[in-house]
Design a protein around this motif. Structure first.
Motif, mmCIF file in Angstrom:
data_model
loop_
_atom_site.group_PDB
_atom_site.id
_atom_site.type_symbol
_atom_site.label_atom_id
_atom_site.label_comp_id
_atom_site.label_asym_id
_atom_site.label_seq_id
_atom_site.Cartn_x
_atom_site.Cartn_y
_atom_site.Cartn_z
ATOM 1 N N LEU A 74 -34.057 19.942 -2.396
ATOM 2 C CA LEU A 74 -35.178 20.850 -2.193
ATOM 3 C C LEU A 74 -34.733 22.112 -1.464
ATOM 4 C CD1 LEU A 74 -37.813 18.217 -0.965
ATOM 5 C CD2 LEU A 74 -37.648 19.214 -3.252
ATOM 6 N N SER B 273 -45.345 19.320 0.393
ATOM 7 C CA SER B 273 -45.598 18.973 -1.011
ATOM 8 C C SER B 273 -46.952 19.479 -1.497
ATOM 9 C CB SER B 273 -45.546 17.444 -1.180
ATOM 10 O OG SER B 273 -44.287 16.948 -0.802
ATOM 11 N N ILE C 86 -41.107 18.249 4.953
ATOM 12 C CA ILE C 86 -41.254 18.531 3.519
ATOM 13 C C ILE C 86 -42.716 18.867 3.235
ATOM 14 C CG2 ILE C 86 -41.078 17.617 1.166
ATOM 15 C CD1 ILE C 86 -38.783 15.836 2.091
ATOM 16 N N ASP D 265 -41.450 20.995 -1.709
ATOM 17 C CA ASP D 265 -41.443 20.023 -2.805
ATOM 18 C C ASP D 265 -42.463 20.505 -3.839
ATOM 19 O OD1 ASP D 265 -41.472 17.684 -4.393
ATOM 20 O OD2 ASP D 265 -42.716 16.571 -2.967
ATOM 21 N N PHE E 234 -43.621 14.474 5.969
ATOM 22 C CA PHE E 234 -44.385 15.275 5.019
ATOM 23 C C PHE E 234 -45.416 16.049 5.830
ATOM 24 C CE2 PHE E 234 -42.191 12.296 2.508
ATOM 25 C CZ PHE E 234 -41.841 13.023 1.381
ATOM 26 N N VAL F 116 -37.930 11.935 7.949
ATOM 27 C CA VAL F 116 -38.553 12.779 6.929
ATOM 28 C C VAL F 116 -40.050 12.815 7.222
ATOM 29 C CG1 VAL F 116 -39.067 13.027 4.459
ATOM 30 C CG2 VAL F 116 -36.813 12.195 5.183
ATOM 31 N N TYR G 291 -37.089 22.651 7.057
ATOM 32 C CA TYR G 291 -38.433 22.673 6.476
ATOM 33 C C TYR G 291 -38.277 23.025 4.999
ATOM 34 C CZ TYR G 291 -43.532 23.537 6.338
ATOM 35 O OH TYR G 291 -44.885 23.505 6.058
ATOM 36 N N LEU G 292 -38.591 22.058 4.144
ATOM 37 C CA LEU G 292 -38.313 22.162 2.708
ATOM 38 C C LEU G 292 -39.589 22.147 1.877
ATOM 39 C CD1 LEU G 292 -35.555 19.361 2.630
ATOM 40 C CD2 LEU G 292 -35.329 21.715 3.449
#
Length: 183
Positions: free
Chosen positions: A21, A77, A75, A107, A44, A42, A104-105
């Motif tokens: 990601l 999403s 993450i 999705d 979310f 991880v 900080y990614l």
């Protein structure tokens, strides 16, 4: 605002689903990016959720407390079309404004959230050195954005994990806004 509680999809001992990601640092991240860490957390999360906003300082504290031993990975999403506050540009802004010290990614496909069984923000998953799930649960005991935490749940769990001590439980549900799924 729909309030949700974590669900059990990944079970204790399950391997962390891998991902690739894009982060707010404009680099691609995968589980292998964190191979030098003894544990991976991880979470979310997103930008607009009041539950997440209330936890950013606590998440930064976790990252700083275990720097080099624990990798914290946020993450997002959420559907950024329906929720523009959660767009990638907004993520970069949010990370800067809030002084985020962890990865900080984004999705965009929402496939990673589905693989983990994430349903709310924040929804934290803690994995050991072998990337097996050891704890899925709350960051602390403040269950409403306005509550003040009196117990740092995740810090205690990570301390035990890194010390090789048994964990009292492997699931202690987090509460937050629902992940905003695409139709």
């Amino acid at each position: 605002m729909v309030v949700m509680e974590s669900q059990v999809v990944l079970k204790k001992g399950d391997l962390a689903p891998d991902f690739e990601l894009l982060g707010v640092d404009d680099k691609k991240h995968s589980l292998a990016s964190y191979k030098d860490h003894d544990a991976v957390l991880v979470i979310f999360m997103c930008n607009h959720c009041p539950y997440v906003k209330a936890k950013v300082d606590a998440i930064n504290e976790i990252q700083n407390e275990f720097k080099g031993k624990l990798a914290v990975i946020g993450i997002n999403s959420n559907d950024a079309v329906a929720y523009p506050d959660d767009s990638f540009d907004s993520m970069k802004e949010f990370a800067k404004e809030r002084g985020i010290v962890f990865s900080y990614l984004v999705d965009e496909t929402q496939q990673i959230a589905k693989k983990y069984g994430a349903v709310c923000t924040p929804d934290p998953f803690l994995f050991n050195k072998d990337r097996k799930l050891v704890f899925h649960g709350k960051i602390d005991n403040a269950m409403k954005p306005e509550d003040k935490a009196t117990e740092k749940t995740m810090i205690g769990v990570v301390e035990k994990l890194l010390a090789g001590q048994p964990l009292a439980k492997d699931f202690d549900p987090s509460i937050g806004c629902s992940i905003k799924w695409k139709n």
